[in-house]
Structures are given as C-alpha cells and as structure tokens.
Design an enzyme around this catalytic site. Structure first.
Site, short mmCIF file in Angstrom:
data_model
loop_
_atom_site.label_atom_id
_atom_site.label_comp_id
_atom_site.label_asym_id
_atom_site.label_seq_id
_atom_site.Cartn_x
_atom_site.Cartn_y
_atom_site.Cartn_z
N GLY A 10 0.84 -1.18 0.00
CA GLY A 10 0.00 0.00 0.00
C GLY A 10 0.87 1.24 0.00
O GLY A 10 2.10 1.15 0.02
N LYS A 16 0.69 -0.91 6.35
CA LYS A 16 1.27 -2.19 5.91
C LYS A 16 1.94 -2.94 7.06
O LYS A 16 1.68 -4.12 7.28
CB LYS A 16 2.30 -1.95 4.79
CG LYS A 16 1.77 -1.22 3.59
CD LYS A 16 2.84 -1.05 2.53
CE LYS A 16 3.92 -0.05 2.95
NZ LYS A 16 3.42 1.33 3.09
N ASP A 85 5.98 -7.03 4.41
CA ASP A 85 5.26 -5.77 4.26
C ASP A 85 5.74 -4.99 3.03
O ASP A 85 5.60 -3.77 2.98
CB ASP A 85 5.34 -4.91 5.53
CG ASP A 85 6.73 -4.32 5.77
OD1 ASP A 85 7.71 -4.79 5.14
OD2 ASP A 85 6.83 -3.37 6.57
N GLU A 146 9.14 12.60 7.11
CA GLU A 146 7.94 12.34 6.31
C GLU A 146 6.92 13.47 6.38
O GLU A 146 5.96 13.47 5.60
CB GLU A 146 7.25 11.06 6.78
CG GLU A 146 8.00 9.79 6.48
CD GLU A 146 7.23 8.57 6.93
OE1 GLU A 146 7.53 7.48 6.42
OE2 GLU A 146 6.35 8.70 7.81
#
Length: 209
Positions: A10, A16, A85, A146
């Site tokens: 994803g 994930k 993952d 992020e």
C-alpha cells in the site's frame, strides 16, 4: 490457510507494517519487514529529491533483495508461512516515480537481473487508502522526514500501484481501509482472516467490509 507467502502492500502510511505484524503473530509466521530506517539517503531524499533519488532507490533495492534472498535460503515455503510488508517490485515502481528517464533505464536493467532470482508472493493484500487518511497516519507516527510529503507524491504512488496490480496477473486482495481498523476492531481483523481461507483467481479481487 490457503497461502504460504503473503505480502501486504500500500501507499506510505497505509498501515502495511501494522497489518503484517498482526498476521505474523496470528499465524506464527516468519515476518519480513522493510528496513527503511537503515537507509541513510531517506531524510536527504525528502529534502533534495533530485539529488538523492538514485542512491535512495539503489539502497532500497539492495536491502530488499538481501532480505528476500535470505528468506528463500533459510525457510521452507512449503511448510513455513511467511508474511512481508513489501513487494520487491516496489523498487521498480518507486524508481519510476522518482528517477529521470536515463537513470530509470539503468535502474531497470539492474532490477531485471535481480528479480527472477526471488520467490514471488502467493497473495498480495493491497491496502487502499485516500490521501487524507495517509497524511493523518503519517502525522500520527511522527517521523520527522515524512512530515512534508506532498499530496501529489502520494497520489503518484497510488496511481503507480493501481496500474501495476491491474496490469499484472498477481493474485491481489484489495481492501478499502477508509472505514477499516484492523488494530482496534477485532471484527475487521476476523473478516480478513476468514477471507484468507478462500482461494482467489489471479488478478484483482475486492474485499468489502
């Protein structure tokens, strides 16, 4: 369970790793998690993407290959359940988003040498989340590098994944996570476990909650 090697995929912030951990614990499975924190180019990439995209993607590809190759050598996929993952193909997919044409061409040649050596998952679980939820999850986990990811980048990553799963005969279970909470709602996780007992045709299959 029908499947011995399951990959959860994803977008960034889709959940994930959380789901992969839960499935691994439930099935007492070998867990393979992407070691993104070890990539020294990741914070630099978010600051100066054009300068650091190529070493970033090379590092990721090398680390993913090493992890998956070691799994292939040390585990019997006919008896052991393995949960990961990430897909190895994500190396190529992300490189297509981040690299200019000439660098991507070189990267793809390296990828095409490595990829045939790896075992592919029997089932791909794809967590499909809107950008608003991705950004919310990104803020919650609070990784400093992020926090400035633009919506446009997440949209490009989403489109890249959807194009891949629609064009390749990978047995894929797509889950819209807008109203799903595997971690805090046992019923949601229970429905997924029931779904994993079914046999799916290669291609895109949708699990509705």
């Amino acid at each position: 369970m029908q499947y011995k090697f399951i990959t959860v995929e994803g977008n960034i912030g889709a959940g994930k790793t959380t789901l992969a951990n839960m499935l691994s614990q439930h099935f007492s499975a070998k867990l393979i998690l992407e070691e993104f924190a070890d990539n020294p180019f990741l914070p630099l990439f978010y600051e100066r993407p054009q300068q650091y995209a190529f070493p970033l993607e090379l590092f990721f590809m090398a680390e993913r290959y090493k992890q998956l190759k070691e799994m292939l050598q040390s585990h019997d996929l006919f008896s052991d359940v393995v949960i990961s993952d990430y897909l190895f193909i994500k190396s190529l997919l992300f490189a297509k988003v981040t690299l200019p044409e000439e660098e991507f061409s070189l990267y793809q040649k390296l990828f095409d040498i490595i990829n045939p050596q790896l075992v592919q998952p029997e089932l791909l679980i794809f967590l499909n989340a809107p950008v608003t939820k991705l950004q919310e999850n990104i803020r919650k986990r609070n990784r400093s590098y992020e926090q400035q990811i633009p919506d446009e980048y997440l949209l490009n990553v989403h489109d890249m994944y959807m194009q891949y799963i629609k064009q390749h005969p990978v047995r894929t279970l797509v889950i819209d996570t807008t109203k799903v909470d595997f971690l805090h709602n046992p019923d949601d996780f229970g429905m997924l476990l029931q779904a994993l007992e079914k046999e799916y045709e290669p291609g895109v299959n949708y699990l509705k909650f």
